[in-house]
Design a protein around this motif. Structure first.
Motif, PDB file in Angstrom:
ATOM      1  N   ILE A   1     -15.009  -3.500  20.611  1.00 49.39           N
ATOM      2  CA  ILE A   1     -13.613  -4.114  20.535  1.00 49.39           C
ATOM      3  C   ILE A   1     -13.647  -5.040  19.153  1.00 49.39           C
ATOM      4  CG2 ILE A   1     -12.315  -6.057  21.487  1.00 49.39           C
ATOM      5  CD1 ILE A   1     -12.263  -3.352  23.203  1.00 49.39           C
TER       6      ILE A   1
ATOM      7  N   ALA B   1     -12.297  -3.601  11.804  1.00 50.79           N
ATOM      8  CA  ALA B   1     -11.588  -2.630  10.841  1.00 50.79           C
ATOM      9  C   ALA B   1     -10.019  -2.814  10.762  1.00 50.79           C
ATOM     10  CB  ALA B   1     -11.786  -1.346  11.604  1.00 50.79           C
ATOM     11  N   ILE B   2      -9.283  -3.123  11.772  1.00 51.36           N
ATOM     12  CA  ILE B   2      -7.867  -3.399  11.661  1.00 51.36           C
ATOM     13  C   ILE B   2      -7.670  -4.333  10.566  1.00 51.36           C
ATOM     14  CG2 ILE B   2      -5.721  -4.192  12.779  1.00 51.36           C
ATOM     15  CD1 ILE B   2      -6.928  -2.845  15.187  1.00 51.36           C
ATOM     16  N   PHE B   3      -8.075  -5.372  10.653  1.00 50.32           N
ATOM     17  CA  PHE B   3      -7.729  -6.458   9.808  1.00 50.32           C
ATOM     18  C   PHE B   3      -8.331  -6.398   8.486  1.00 50.32           C
ATOM     19  CE2 PHE B   3      -6.522  -8.489  13.672  1.00 50.32           C
ATOM     20  CZ  PHE B   3      -5.317  -9.049  13.343  1.00 50.32           C
ATOM     21  N   VAL B   4      -9.444  -5.952   8.482  1.00 45.38           N
ATOM     22  CA  VAL B   4     -10.217  -5.558   6.928  1.00 45.38           C
ATOM     23  C   VAL B   4      -9.317  -4.635   6.058  1.00 45.38           C
ATOM     24  CG1 VAL B   4     -11.494  -3.432   6.811  1.00 45.38           C
ATOM     25  CG2 VAL B   4     -12.218  -5.538   5.858  1.00 45.38           C
ATOM     26  N   SER B   5      -8.409  -3.641   6.987  1.00 48.65           N
ATOM     27  CA  SER B   5      -7.424  -2.726   6.288  1.00 48.65           C
ATOM     28  C   SER B   5      -6.324  -3.476   5.822  1.00 48.65           C
ATOM     29  CB  SER B   5      -7.025  -1.643   7.138  1.00 48.65           C
ATOM     30  OG  SER B   5      -8.275  -0.789   7.306  1.00 48.65           O
ATOM     31  N   ILE B   6      -5.840  -4.393   6.666  1.00 44.14           N
ATOM     32  CA  ILE B   6      -4.518  -5.095   6.457  1.00 44.14           C
ATOM     33  C   ILE B   6      -4.901  -5.813   5.134  1.00 44.14           C
ATOM     34  CG2 ILE B   6      -2.844  -6.909   7.120  1.00 44.14           C
ATOM     35  CD1 ILE B   6      -3.171  -5.643   9.974  1.00 44.14           C
TER      36      ILE B   6
ATOM     37  N   LEU C   1       1.456  -2.525   3.187  1.00 48.99           N
ATOM     38  CA  LEU C   1       0.369  -2.280   2.681  1.00 48.99           C
ATOM     39  C   LEU C   1      -0.142  -1.263   1.741  1.00 48.99           C
ATOM     40  CD1 LEU C   1      -1.259  -1.925   6.319  1.00 48.99           C
ATOM     41  CD2 LEU C   1      -1.036  -3.850   4.887  1.00 48.99           C
ATOM     42  N   GLU C   2      -0.398  -1.689   0.476  1.00 50.37           N
ATOM     43  CA  GLU C   2      -0.576  -0.670  -0.676  1.00 50.37           C
ATOM     44  C   GLU C   2      -1.589  -1.542  -1.752  1.00 50.37           C
ATOM     45  OE1 GLU C   2       2.044   2.257  -2.657  1.00 50.37           O
ATOM     46  OE2 GLU C   2       3.324   0.612  -1.921  1.00 50.37           O
TER      47      GLU C   2
ATOM     48  N   PHE D   1     -15.414  -4.490  16.429  1.00 46.24           N
ATOM     49  CA  PHE D   1     -15.414  -3.627  15.307  1.00 46.24           C
ATOM     50  C   PHE D   1     -13.981  -3.029  15.276  1.00 46.24           C
ATOM     51  CE2 PHE D   1     -16.850   0.795  13.740  1.00 46.24           C
ATOM     52  CZ  PHE D   1     -16.827   0.436  12.607  1.00 46.24           C
ATOM     53  N   PHE D   2     -13.200  -2.565  16.260  1.00 43.56           N
ATOM     54  CA  PHE D   2     -11.999  -2.458  16.127  1.00 43.56           C
ATOM     55  C   PHE D   2     -10.976  -3.307  15.276  1.00 43.56           C
ATOM     56  CE2 PHE D   2     -10.109   0.910  19.126  1.00 43.56           C
ATOM     57  CZ  PHE D   2      -9.437   1.318  18.368  1.00 43.56           C
ATOM     58  N   LEU D   3     -11.178  -4.691  15.899  1.00 38.48           N
ATOM     59  CA  LEU D   3     -10.495  -5.769  15.270  1.00 38.48           C
ATOM     60  C   LEU D   3     -10.960  -5.914  13.762  1.00 38.48           C
ATOM     61  CD1 LEU D   3     -10.561  -8.232  18.085  1.00 38.48           C
ATOM     62  CD2 LEU D   3      -8.413  -6.994  17.398  1.00 38.48           C
TER      63      LEU D   3
ATOM     64  N   PRO E   1      -5.027   3.171   4.610  1.00 39.58           N
ATOM     65  CA  PRO E   1      -5.068   1.847   5.383  1.00 39.58           C
ATOM     66  C   PRO E   1      -5.380   2.141   6.889  1.00 39.58           C
ATOM     67  CG  PRO E   1      -2.955   1.992   4.275  1.00 39.58           C
ATOM     68  CD  PRO E   1      -3.379   3.229   4.453  1.00 39.58           C
TER      69      PRO E   1
ATOM     70  N   ILE F   1     -11.981   4.529  15.308  1.00 41.05           N
ATOM     71  CA  ILE F   1     -12.832   3.689  16.294  1.00 41.05           C
ATOM     72  C   ILE F   1     -12.633   4.115  17.651  1.00 41.05           C
ATOM     73  CG2 ILE F   1     -13.419   1.502  16.917  1.00 41.05           C
ATOM     74  CD1 ILE F   1     -12.884   0.688  14.028  1.00 41.05           C
TER      75      ILE F   1
ATOM     76  N   ILE G   1      -7.226  -5.627   2.804  1.00 37.18           N
ATOM     77  CA  ILE G   1      -7.320  -4.877   1.574  1.00 37.18           C
ATOM     78  C   ILE G   1      -6.487  -4.268   0.819  1.00 37.18           C
ATOM     79  CG2 ILE G   1      -8.584  -3.014   0.658  1.00 37.18           C
ATOM     80  CD1 ILE G   1     -10.952  -3.432   2.413  1.00 37.18           C
ATOM     81  N   TYR G   2      -5.472  -3.774   1.843  1.00 36.67           N
ATOM     82  CA  TYR G   2      -4.243  -3.242   1.452  1.00 36.67           C
ATOM     83  C   TYR G   2      -2.979  -4.294   1.316  1.00 36.67           C
ATOM     84  CZ  TYR G   2      -6.616   1.221   1.603  1.00 36.67           C
ATOM     85  OH  TYR G   2      -7.503   2.328   1.582  1.00 36.67           O
TER      86      TYR G   2
ATOM     87  N   VAL H   1      -6.633  -5.652  20.940  1.00 39.32           N
ATOM     88  CA  VAL H   1      -6.787  -4.418  19.997  1.00 39.32           C
ATOM     89  C   VAL H   1      -5.433  -3.932  19.811  1.00 39.32           C
ATOM     90  CG1 VAL H   1      -7.667  -2.156  19.299  1.00 39.32           C
ATOM     91  CG2 VAL H   1      -9.060  -4.084  20.289  1.00 39.32           C
TER      92      VAL H   1
ATOM     93  N   VAL I   1     -17.438  -1.179   3.722  1.00 44.78           N
ATOM     94  CA  VAL I   1     -17.389  -1.232   5.071  1.00 44.78           C
ATOM     95  C   VAL I   1     -17.012   0.226   5.504  1.00 44.78           C
ATOM     96  CG1 VAL I   1     -15.451  -1.887   6.646  1.00 44.78           C
ATOM     97  CG2 VAL I   1     -16.368  -3.655   4.958  1.00 44.78           C
TER      98      VAL I   1
ATOM     99  N   LEU J   1      -0.970  -3.369  12.332  1.00 47.96           N
ATOM    100  CA  LEU J   1      -1.224  -2.571  11.284  1.00 47.96           C
ATOM    101  C   LEU J   1      -0.178  -1.457  11.042  1.00 47.96           C
ATOM    102  CD1 LEU J   1      -3.754  -1.554   9.331  1.00 47.96           C
ATOM    103  CD2 LEU J   1      -4.504  -0.270  11.197  1.00 47.96           C
TER     104      LEU J   1
END
Lengths: 346, 483
Positions: free
Chosen positions: B120, B126-131, A342-343, B122-124, A66, A73, B133-134, A326, B82, A333
């Motif tokens: 910035i 990537a963070i929320f897309v991970s949250i 998160l899984e 892109f950072f946000l 995750p 980045i 998706i997982y 961020v 992504v 996160l």
């Protein structure tokens, strides 16, 4: 060129320094987060055959799945800060070190694609190919970044760029930088993964990673010691700065690295992680302090290379926005990840 | 698409002239190839995530299990795309320095900061897309839904920032030069340059059109093979309706953008209208190329170009002859821009026809059309939309030639002078082909597994990185299992 640039740059020395510090915070963050990520790939590479290595690999998969995109980045952040605030330094670096940078860029592609594809593929032969791409490039990429850092620190990147395309990154300081980068990544990752294994109550994996953390810690320490002698011969100025201005930081780094290894057996997994991160952050910080006030060797200063003030103001604002937006998001996160929320699968 | 350059390299190979610096050709080819690759992934990061949220919302709000399943599966597809988008985007930032030091060294201080703002976002993202998706299994459903919302917003901000940099290269402003060096920067004027709003809105809408038709196309193909269940109909409708709503707006915006190009970028307008000589009563030329400065083979519709540009047949349009000969694009470049423009408009019109056809069928039957001809066309609509996107991008980028920054920096002065770029380009080509093939194979095997039977069985097998063909026995896996 440097005349014009110098005139307008020197009017805002504090601003230039501020932005260089903000840039360097990004470098440290990338060394920590990206480093732990690369290191996980190192242990993935050395985990052994399909059956034997499946435990460690599964832990690697679950730990960085995750977070790996967010971890990388920081690299983008460093690049954009560098080219907007110090464009001359950026192009001097890219036109001299285009070979290691090109390899690193391709390594990033192979690594990310390999990892994402392995997660989604099912059969062992496919997973092997994707996994190998991921793990090999996890070693190659930090090595290349390490050689780039060595080249910049030892003053092998001329101000006008187009320096020696091979010698600039194949020299004692660069090779030291590369090896140090790989071993630091491996050390960080093994400490983090030991903690994850403990959190998952998996004593066998914990032992597996703890043994490797000790090994990686010792190797990193030895590389660092050898580096002292090597730098004295190869980059006297860097050595001098490190052993004077940077000394307190290096001492903190060595101590926290040592204690982190001693605490690995303790119950709480937090302390070793924090100390390992501190050890890495301080050593990278030492490099920055040794280099100040120059961006390249001793020939391109921060003030000389700085962009006009309004650009620097915008970049300062961007960094503040990163701190406000961020940082809490990243914290969310990592907290969710740490608490096992998160899984993607059962 | 942080573009420092321009494209259609393959078509332009013949156009590399003797006086160009030796690295210009590989640098342009590589930038064109990597950007052309990356831009296909952009709509999925930007708009597939929005479609995913629509399905998620529907699933939660109306208790629609199938819609939830769609959202879940789309998020797995988004995870792969992504990831590939993120890494190919990273490569672009290296390329800006390695291939185009003249651009970054000379103008990084001026137009570099929009990329920092993009960082910035892109950072946000990537963070929320991970949250998101997982987070499917262990976050409360509505909280999980809301973690997806920042992804959609951040991707809009990210697109706007990158396009700000690109549009600045088309209509640079907000800087003061002294002896060719940037000595003053007015950030607001750089970011909100003359072309900013037009290009940004156009790109954002394009992302939704491409993602919408691609998703609709996948389920239309499934329905053609007889899978006409609620699951397929919902997947088709979410994609198609989004694309159908956005497309007419996009065509209107495109028309406005073209008129803005007519006023502010006359050289590009002359190229896309294939117009050698300044004149009034300019015909719209469909197809056709420029050979020895003369228009050949096209179909001409009298007065239409003038009419579209200025609402009157007597509107005067500046032709290629108005450009100083030293910086006039050659025949091949002009032809590429013109044909790309025609392809963009043509494919968009074809897609609009498909939307009208759908509206007609829906109006008559009030259900997802079962008409095989319609479904066949809908199945192809994703590919057509990608072609449309790519050709629009060629118009912007090749249409700027020979400039990298219009009026300030020629592409041949921006390019690297160090080393030999061909090996780098070859390696990029090989690795991107491998990654592209890998992505296609992965997505195909995902869909095959989904078709074969649900998520549960498939997830078992996924859990064995480097494992043997079958899942390991309990004795081996006990340690590795997380809980």
């Amino acid at each position: 060129m440097s005349d014009t640039v110098g005139v307008m740059g020197s009017s805002v020395p504090v601003l230039g320094d501020t932005v260089s510090v903000l840039l360097f915070i990004g470098v440290i963050a990338y060394a920590l987060f990206g480093g732990a990520d690369f290191g996980a790939g190192f242990w993935d590479l050395t985990a052994g055959g399909a059956e034997r290595g499946s435990g460690p690999r599964r832990l690697v998969d679950a730990s960085i799945g995750p977070v790996w995109e967010a971890n990388h980045i920081w690299l983008i952040y460093c690049l954009v800060m560098l080219w907007s605030a110090f464009p001359a330094a950026f192009t001097a670096i890219t036109t001299t070190l285009y070979i290691p940078l090109g390899i690193a860029a391709l390594g990033i592609v192979l690594r990310g694609a390999g990892f994402a594809f392995r997660k989604t593929s099912m059969r062992t032969p496919e997973q092997r190919i994707y996994g190998a791409a991921f793990a090999l490039s996890s070693v190659l990429t930090p090595y290349c970044f390490g050689t780039v850092a060595g080249a910049v620190a030892s003053g092998r990147v001329p101000t006008e760029g187009r320096g020696d395309p091979l010698g600039s990154w194949n020299n004692p300081t660069s090779v030291l930088g590369g090896i140090l980068a790989v071993s630091v990544c491996a050390y960080l990752a093994s400490v983090f993964l030991t903690a994850s294994a403990r959190q998952n109550r998996s004593p066998r994996l914990e032992r597996w990673f703890r043994r490797r953390a000790l090994l990686a810690g010792v190797v990193t320490g030895l590389v660092g010691l050898a580096g002292i002698f090597l730098l004295r011969a190869d980059s006297p100025r860097l050595f001098h700065q490190l052993s004077h201005r940077g000394l307190p930081l290096l001492i903190i780094s060595a101590l926290s690295g040592l204690i982190s290894l001693l605490l690995l057996r303790r119950e709480t997994p937090h302390a070793p992680r924090v100390l390992a991160a501190l050890a890495v952050a301080t050593v990278v910080c030492g490099w920055g302090v040794a280099q100040y006030p120059y961006l390249l060797g001793t020939h391109l200063g921060i003030a000389e290379a700085a962009a006009p003030a309004p650009t620097l103001w915008v970049l300062t604002g961007v960094a503040c926005a990163a701190g406000l937006l961020v940082a809490p998001s990243l914290a969310l996160l990592y907290i969710l990840q740490n608490r096992g929320r998160l899984e993607s699968r059962t | 698409m942080p573009s420092s350059t321009h494209a259609a390299g393959f078509l332009l190979r013949a156009a590399a002239s003797a006086g160009d610096p030796p690295q210009l050709l590989p640098a342009r080819e590589q930038m064109a190839f990597t950007l052309g690759f990356h831009i296909i992934l952009v709509p999925f990061g930007v708009a597939l995530t929005a479609l995913m949220l629509i399905a998620n919302y529907r699933g939660l709000r109306h208790g629609d299990e199938q819609a939830l399943l769609l959202a879940q599966r789309w998020s797995k597809v988004a995870a792969v795309l992504v990831a590939v988008g993120a890494i190919t985007g990273t490569v672009l930032s290296f390329e800006l320095g390695i291939l185009w030091p003249g651009l970054m060294g000379g103008y990084g201080a001026a137009f570099g900061f929009p990329f920092a703002i993009e960082g910035i976002f892109f950072f946000l993202e990537a963070i929320f897309v991970s949250i998101y998706i997982y987070g499917w299994k262990r976050l409360p459903p509505w909280a999980h839904f809301w973690t997806g919302v920042p992804v959609v917003l951040a991707s809009m901000g990210g697109t706007a920032s990158v396009v700000a940099a690109n549009s600045w290269m088309n209509q640079p402003g907000g800087i003061t030069l002294c002896d060719g060096h940037v000595v003053e920067v007015r950030p607001a004027e750089v970011f909100f340059n003359g072309a900013f709003w037009f290009e940004t809105v156009h790109m954002l809408l394009a992302a939704y059109v491409v993602a919408g038709f691609t998703v609709a196309g996948v389920y239309a193909a499934g329905m053609l093979r007889g899978r006409r269940d609620h699951y397929h109909r919902t997947g088709f409708l979410i994609g198609f309706v989004v694309a159908a709503v956005v497309l007419p707006v996009q065509i209107y915006v495109g028309d406005v953008v073209a008129r803005q190009v007519f006023h502010s970028e006359p050289a590009k307008f002359a190229a896309l209208e294939l117009l050698p000589d300044t004149s009034t009563h300019v015909p719209e030329t469909l197809g056709g190329v420029l050979i020895d400065g003369k228009v050949r083979y096209g179909l001409r519709i009298p007065d239409v170009a003038s009419l579209l540009a200025g609402f009157s047949p007597s509107t005067r349009i500046r032709g290629l002859d108005a450009i100083a000969p030293a910086v006039r694009p050659d025949d091949a470049t002009v032809s590429v821009v013109h044909l790309a423009f025609d392809i963009m408009v043509g494919t968009a019109t074809a897609l609009l026809a498909l939307v009208v056809w759908f509206a007609w069928l829906w109006w008559r039957r009030r259900q997802v059309p079962a008409n095989r001809w319609f479904l066949g066309c809908a199945a192809l609509s994703g590919v057509v939309a990608v072609v449309c996107l790519e050709s629009g991008w060629v118009v912007t980028e090749v249409g700027r030639q020979p400039w990298t920054v219009v009026g300030l920096l020629l592409t041949r002065d921006a390019v690297a002078t160090q080393g030999n770029l061909w090996p780098f380009f070859s390696a990029v080509l090989a690795i991107y082909c491998a990654v592209g093939t890998g992505a296609v194979l992965i997505l195909r095997s995902l869909t095959r597994r989904w078709r074969a039977g649900g998520d549960e069985g498939e997830d078992e097998g996924l859990d064995v990185p480097y494992g043997p063909n079958r899942p390991l026995t309990d004795a081996h896996t006990e340690e590795g299992r997380q809980t």
